[in-house]
Design an enzyme around this catalytic site. Sequence first.
Site, short mmCIF file in Angstrom:
data_model
loop_
_atom_site.label_atom_id
_atom_site.label_comp_id
_atom_site.label_asym_id
_atom_site.label_seq_id
_atom_site.Cartn_x
_atom_site.Cartn_y
_atom_site.Cartn_z
N GLN A 116 -29.24 17.86 10.51
CA GLN A 116 -28.08 18.72 10.77
C GLN A 116 -27.35 19.02 9.47
O GLN A 116 -26.73 18.12 8.89
CB GLN A 116 -27.18 18.00 11.77
CG GLN A 116 -25.92 18.72 12.14
CD GLN A 116 -25.20 18.04 13.29
OE1 GLN A 116 -25.81 17.67 14.28
NE2 GLN A 116 -23.90 17.84 13.15
N SER A 119 -21.86 19.15 7.40
CA SER A 119 -20.80 18.69 6.52
C SER A 119 -21.06 19.05 5.06
O SER A 119 -22.21 19.08 4.62
CB SER A 119 -20.65 17.17 6.62
OG SER A 119 -20.20 16.83 7.89
N SER A 151 -28.07 12.92 7.83
CA SER A 151 -28.95 11.79 8.17
C SER A 151 -30.34 12.33 8.45
O SER A 151 -30.52 13.39 9.05
CB SER A 151 -28.41 11.01 9.36
OG SER A 151 -28.15 11.85 10.44
N GLU A 234 -23.28 16.50 20.42
CA GLU A 234 -23.34 15.35 19.54
C GLU A 234 -22.46 14.22 20.06
O GLU A 234 -22.86 13.07 20.09
CB GLU A 234 -22.89 15.75 18.14
CG GLU A 234 -22.83 14.59 17.15
CD GLU A 234 -22.57 15.05 15.73
OE1 GLU A 234 -21.71 15.92 15.53
OE2 GLU A 234 -23.24 14.53 14.82
N GLU A 367 -9.63 10.77 14.57
CA GLU A 367 -8.39 11.55 14.51
C GLU A 367 -8.61 12.97 15.03
O GLU A 367 -7.81 13.50 15.81
CB GLU A 367 -7.86 11.58 13.06
CG GLU A 367 -7.28 10.25 12.57
CD GLU A 367 -8.34 9.15 12.38
OE1 GLU A 367 -9.53 9.48 12.16
OE2 GLU A 367 -7.97 7.96 12.47
#
Lengths: 397, 367
Positions: A116, A119, A151, A234, A367
């Site tokens: 994926q 990020s 990953s 996810e 968060e």
Amino acid sequence: MTGTEEMIKDLTRRVEKLLAEYDPARTDRLEFLRARFDAGLAWVHFPEGLGGLGLPRELQAHVDRLLAKAGAPDNDPRRNGIGLGMAAPTILAYGTEEQKKRFLRPLWTGEEIWCQLFSEPGAGSDLAALATRAEWDGEYWVVNGQKVWTSGAHKAHWGILVARTDPEAPKHRGMTYFLCDMRDPGVEVRPLRQITGEAEFNEVFLTDVRIPDEHRLGERGQGWQVATATLMNERVAIGGGDIPREGGMIGVVADTWRRRPELRRPDLHARLMRLWVEAEVARLTGKRLRQKLAAGQPGPEGSASKLTFARLSQQLSGLEIELLGEEGLRYGDWTMKRPDIVVFTGKDAGYRYLRAKGNSIEGGTSEILRNIVAERVLGLPPEPRVDKNVPWKDLPR
Amino acid sequence: MSEDLNLLYTDVEESVRDSVRSLLAKRCAPEKVVALYDGGDAGQRELWQALAGELGLAALLVPEEHGGAGASAREASVVLEELGRFVAPVPFLTSAVVATTALVEAGAGNLLGPLAAGEQTAALAVPLTTSPDGPIPAVTADGGALQGTATSVAGALEADVLLVPVRTEGGLQLHRVPAEAARITPLTSLDMTRQIADVDVTGAPADAVAEGEAAERAVRAALETGAALMASEQLGVAQWCLDTTVAYLKVRRQFGRIVGGFQALKHRLADLYVMVESARAAARYAAAALAADDPDRPVAASLAQAYCADAAVLAAEECIQLHGGIGMTWEHPAHLYLKRAKADQLAFGTPGAHHARLADLVDLPAA
């Protein structure tokens, strides 16, 4: 009820037919998996022709049980977690017929592993701030940028990629979603060593990577919407695995407690029982979530499960080290390794403690997930935004 | 443990919920319930007659052959969620769930007719705090005459019939005592919506409905059913606290902003939501395991009590804190929920007692 019983009977017949035509004892693993996919028994809730039969999701467990009992090989879902948990449902929801036909079968059999590419060093929780560019040169989308925390990139054949295609548009509207061939010469994967000493994640550098337009998933500029679908899946995948009682981290701690009476202390017992209850309730909550999903699509409730999973995983791994006492001071192995799969239970307590720290960061920080629950489930006012309607190129970075 | 128990709500359960909720919305306003704390009448008798008569709730767990609806713990649990949501002062849990279960398990279903019809209510004469696995508190019998007091009994004030555990030389017995023959002393209770009373049965006429192991089994089944289904009442309390707090924080303004937009508060509410959804899974599992008579039902009951009791208390405490000043006042209903939640936390065994019971059940000994 009767309808479910009939579906189960029909599935049993289909499994028996598959086993009769492809004897697991004498059939090559891959051949068996392909035949299983073609028989619609890979994921029964997918449409016919794409590995499924359009049945309720919870019936998959029945198929899995029958096949396991017959000694059939499985597709080892742990090896392609991102493919199965995130790429597949997104391709199913947004892919063209050609894309679904091309990608789902080798994805499910594990012939093609997925990663994926979301990020970036400057866009983690604020994913829509990402800066990796994809520009159309008349023939290909040409991609340049850097991804991080990827990953499994070192063993992946394909990556789901979000890139910026329109810097003039506000940040959420200027992104597009692609399927990126990780064997393209412009893709460079470098291991990223973590707190545990291992490198299960990577940095991925993309330099003039050429992606054909038929590997665009969804419309141009629709990338945020498609990525959101991936992220919902996810969170369900992370927070809601179908496990038996004591199947997760609690099982490891409970097992140590049972085997080693000399370690027992009253203060730890109180914590153990509280966490046992919370872990079992979390398991039932996940089970309830899956029963709900069987009827529809993943909603923001997956975020709630993921929040609980992260907290429990951290509390339990912390308790385990304290329980072990002197032994808890030791660590298994600091040698840099690149694991194929992430398994918590096969390693020692120190690894579990350190690795669990990532659970409240990866797949959406706790968060951010609390904001999602508060805004999308409870309908509370959104955070004040300074970046909402500003073209991406004008945002301070 | 059965992996195929359905933790969702069925259509039948949702329709039970709708009818209970709409009746309670009309007849059980918090402004009315609060009168109980000032020694007033909250119309609880009429409310129970409506719930029992119009909706047939008293007959829910009574088997069909004894004039009941023969419904399961699943439907009863949904009723309890709604009763919790309204802190309704009715003897559903004490009479229609706990006492009814005791009589069914004692093989005395033939006595259930007046209960099922809503003409009478019954109460099991043990302290509300009695846990399903501890010693059963009992009065004694002296030459056939009962002697002693059952303390902190819930549902006794409105009961027509008392089910009294009696310790004799021959073992435990469960006796049926007419309430008018007992001296019932109301106590000023932390939760006046489920007031407790001391019940002195000395010299009262009694007849045994079960003896020995049958009596013990009946009392334990009643307590365990109470514990398992109390979790749904706690869920209802917690859900009301969450809903009410979220609604308030969407309108309350401070510092020029809607208070619910402050991240520190959003995160607390998100955590509260996660906890309430977890409590729902635990409560549903307890009800489903009970309804299916699943071998895992003792674990399910203790699990639900251990989790939901604390969840309801925390939700009520957060409700008061996040309402600010108004949350501390008599005029806002939040205090009714805190009092119910805190009393419920002690009922049928504290979370600590259930942790200890679970430790035995799942083989995680303390030492």
